[in-house]
Design an enzyme around this catalytic site. Structure first.
Site, PDB file in Angstrom:
ATOM      1  N   GLU A 252      -5.042  -8.685   1.096  1.00  0.00           N
ATOM      2  CA  GLU A 252      -5.670  -8.330   2.373  1.00  0.00           C
ATOM      3  C   GLU A 252      -7.158  -8.113   2.185  1.00  0.00           C
ATOM      4  O   GLU A 252      -7.589  -7.434   1.258  1.00  0.00           O
ATOM      5  CB  GLU A 252      -5.110  -7.018   2.959  1.00  0.00           C
ATOM      6  CG  GLU A 252      -3.786  -7.139   3.649  1.00  0.00           C
ATOM      7  CD  GLU A 252      -3.317  -5.820   4.241  1.00  0.00           C
ATOM      8  OE1 GLU A 252      -4.177  -5.006   4.656  1.00  0.00           O
ATOM      9  OE2 GLU A 252      -2.101  -5.598   4.280  1.00  0.00           O
TER      10      GLU A 252
ATOM     11  N   GLU B 149       0.806  -1.223   0.000  1.00  0.00           N
ATOM     12  CA  GLU B 149       0.000   0.000   0.000  1.00  0.00           C
ATOM     13  C   GLU B 149       0.841   1.277   0.000  1.00  0.00           C
ATOM     14  O   GLU B 149       0.801   2.054   0.970  1.00  0.00           O
ATOM     15  CB  GLU B 149      -0.956   0.002   1.197  1.00  0.00           C
ATOM     16  CG  GLU B 149      -1.916  -1.163   1.224  1.00  0.00           C
ATOM     17  CD  GLU B 149      -3.021  -1.001   2.276  1.00  0.00           C
ATOM     18  OE1 GLU B 149      -2.982  -0.033   3.049  1.00  0.00           O
ATOM     19  OE2 GLU B 149      -3.943  -1.843   2.285  1.00  0.00           O
TER      20      GLU B 149
HETATM   21  C1  FCB Z   1      -4.192  -2.022   5.598  1.00  0.00           C
HETATM   22  C2  FCB Z   1      -2.793  -2.326   6.090  1.00  0.00           C
HETATM   23  C3  FCB Z   1      -2.732  -3.343   7.192  1.00  0.00           C
HETATM   24  C4  FCB Z   1      -3.878  -3.202   8.159  1.00  0.00           C
HETATM   25  C5  FCB Z   1      -5.190  -3.130   7.432  1.00  0.00           C
HETATM   26  C6  FCB Z   1      -6.382  -3.026   8.332  1.00  0.00           C
HETATM   27  O1  FCB Z   1      -4.222  -0.730   5.097  1.00  0.00           O
HETATM   28  O2  FCB Z   1      -1.994  -2.773   5.022  1.00  0.00           O
HETATM   29  O3  FCB Z   1      -1.481  -3.249   7.810  1.00  0.00           O
HETATM   30  O4  FCB Z   1      -3.661  -2.110   8.974  1.00  0.00           O
HETATM   31  O5  FCB Z   1      -5.191  -2.045   6.559  1.00  0.00           O
END
Ligand code: FCB
Length: 473
Positions: free
Chosen positions: A380, A176
């Site tokens: 994620e 990210e």
């Molecule tokens: C993302 C991050 C991760 C975590 C999630 C909830 O932005 O990559 O580390 O904090 O959100």
């Protein structure tokens, strides 16, 4: 990418192919603790979290989940769940305390043991090189606003890959970079906490450059023919105002195309440069940089949690600006501060993020259409809810339902032809949720921060069943 509406995405009985990789993820600063051990230097998150007023309750990652000392137990939990893969990140300041020079053998040894432990348990290691813990010494020289940091990143990459590049299955350069650049240098909600739009855009470029420099290093240094990747948090943008198309174009440029442009197409989008002309002339982009950044990658990592809804601010009405991130004064949207982020329809998670599984399907279809040759992986997805322990169990019905709906969305995308290789649930265990400290629980495994006891939540049992049967329970 502008649509409305949400369908019912709750389904069961859907089947995933045997080679669809289902796993879970964490990140170094969020779980490891042992902040001052075995030669680890301070990172920008150590400095930021120790600065009063920056993180909820004054929480820090000093101890976190104490994973550095308890990783064997955590590996056993992963084995018990039957994870196909585990996505972790390497703390740069464990490998180079100040971000330069020789590698710290003790730091490398920790990750080497972790990788061996994964392989012994039949779990595929997916290593992220940068999940936000920049060595503080590099920040002192400008951090991601300093072009040199991209070159230091490539050197660090070589150290990491030399040590682990015979065993790591997939290498991810950055997690990210949107957050690193815009929250770190624009809004100030993340470390290093700067609030300067030009700095944020400079950071965007140097993060992109770091990615472009690191990918060839991984390919040349690894001996096991690994997969290469980067993980982006795409913004799925919605709205039905007559000004939404313009607002959406601007946010899409800053949030999405600022990264996919150079990384996957070899150029920054012209409208991004125009939109931000009052902030910077982009002279930090040197001849040949875009070509350098444009590296073939095996997997594009997709992080998805929720959507945003936008319109242009009319300059008169009170602004909503509900973009789901802590408002700490600066703006994460240089050149487009007049975009208004509207409050979205619920339900919401404990982060206040709206639950929209249709946004995930839409995003996957959109990426597949735009980059048809690019394999995708959800790196994620998950949800924070305030769990309670009852008789040693955590009945996290909402998190389980969230996952069920998003796996359903992913399945629908696959059925429509998207080359989606896997799904990594955020997070394996409750952890330090950045500016929110320990107040938000994303884990499928509960962590009691007083005792460090781990308890499988119902969502973990749900995931275990999904992995074992390849069928949505
Ligand atoms: C993302 C991050 C991760 C975590 C999630 C909830 O932005 O990559 O580390 O904090 O959100």
């Amino acid at each position: 990418m502008v649509t409305k509406g949400s369908a019912d995405y709750r389904d069961s009985g859907l089947q995933f192919a045997p080679d669809f990789v289902i796993g879970s993820a964490t990140a170094s600063y969020q779980i490891e603790g042992a902040a001052n051990e075995d030669g680890r230097g301070p990172s920008i998150w150590d400095t930021y979290s120790h600065t009063p007023g920056k993180v909820w309750n004054g929480d820090t990652g000093d101890v976190a989940d104490d994973h550095y000392h308890r990783f064997e137990q955590d590996l056993d939990i992963m084995k018990d769940l039957g994870l196909d893969s585990y996505r972790f990140s390497i703390a740069w300041p464990r490998i180079q305390a100040t971000g330069v020079g020789a590698a710290n053998e003790k730091g490398l040894a920790f990750y080497s043991k972790l990788v061996d432990g994964l392989l012994e348990r039949g779990i595929r290691p997916i290593a992220t090189l940068y999940h936000w813990d920049l060595p503080q010494a590099l920040e002192d020289e400008g951090g991601w606003t300093n072009r040199g940091t991209a070159y230091r990143f490539a050197e660090y990459t070589e150290h990491a890959v030399r040590a682990l590049g015979d065993r790591v299955h997939t290498w991810t350069t950055l997690n990210e970079p949107w957050c690193s650049a815009y929250l770190g240098y624009g809004s100030g909600a993340h470390a290093p906490g700067r609030t300067d739009g030009a700095a944020a855009l400079t950071a965007v470029h140097h993060l992109n450059l770091a990615h472009g420099l690191a990918i060839p290093v991984i390919r040349e240094t690894a001996t096991n023919d690994p997969q290469t990747s980067v993980t982006l948090n795409f913004h799925v943008i919605r709205g039905d105002d007559e000004t939404t198309p313009e607002a959406a174009r601007r946010i899409d440029a800053l949030a999405n195309r600022a990264f996919t442009g150079p990384m996957l197409k070899g150029a920054y989008p012209a409208d991004l440069l125009e939109d931000t002309a009052s902030v910077t002339d982009w002279s930090f982009v040197q001849d040949g940089d875009e070509k350098l950044i444009h590296q073939p990658i095996d997997i594009l990592g997709v992080n998805y949690y929720s959507t945003v809804t936008v319109k242009m601010w009319d300059g008169v009405s009170p602004r909503e600006n509900a973009d789901g991130h802590k408002d700490v004064g600066g703006s994460p949207w240089p050149g487009s501060r007049d975009v208004e982020f509207q409050v979205q329809a619920g339900p919401y998670t404990d982060m206040g993020w709206n639950i929209a599984p249709d946004g995930l399907e839409e995003l996957l279809l959109h990426l597949h259409e735009e980059f048809p040759e690019q394999a995708l992986m959800i790196t994620e997805n998950g949800a924070a809810f305030p769990d309670t322990v009852e008789d040693g169990r955590v009945h996290d019905v909402e998190r389980t339902d969230y996952l069920n709906r998003h796996f359903t969305a992913a399945h629908r995308a696959i059925e429509k032809g998207v080359d989606l290789r896997g799904y990594t649930v955020w997070s394996l265990m409750d952890n330090f949720e950045w500016g929110y400290g320990y107040s938000k629980r994303f884990g499928i495994v509960r962590v009691d921060y007083d005792t460090q006891e781990r308890t499988l939540k119902d969502s973990a049992l749900w995931l275990k069943s999904l992995i074992a049967t390849r069928t949505l329970p």
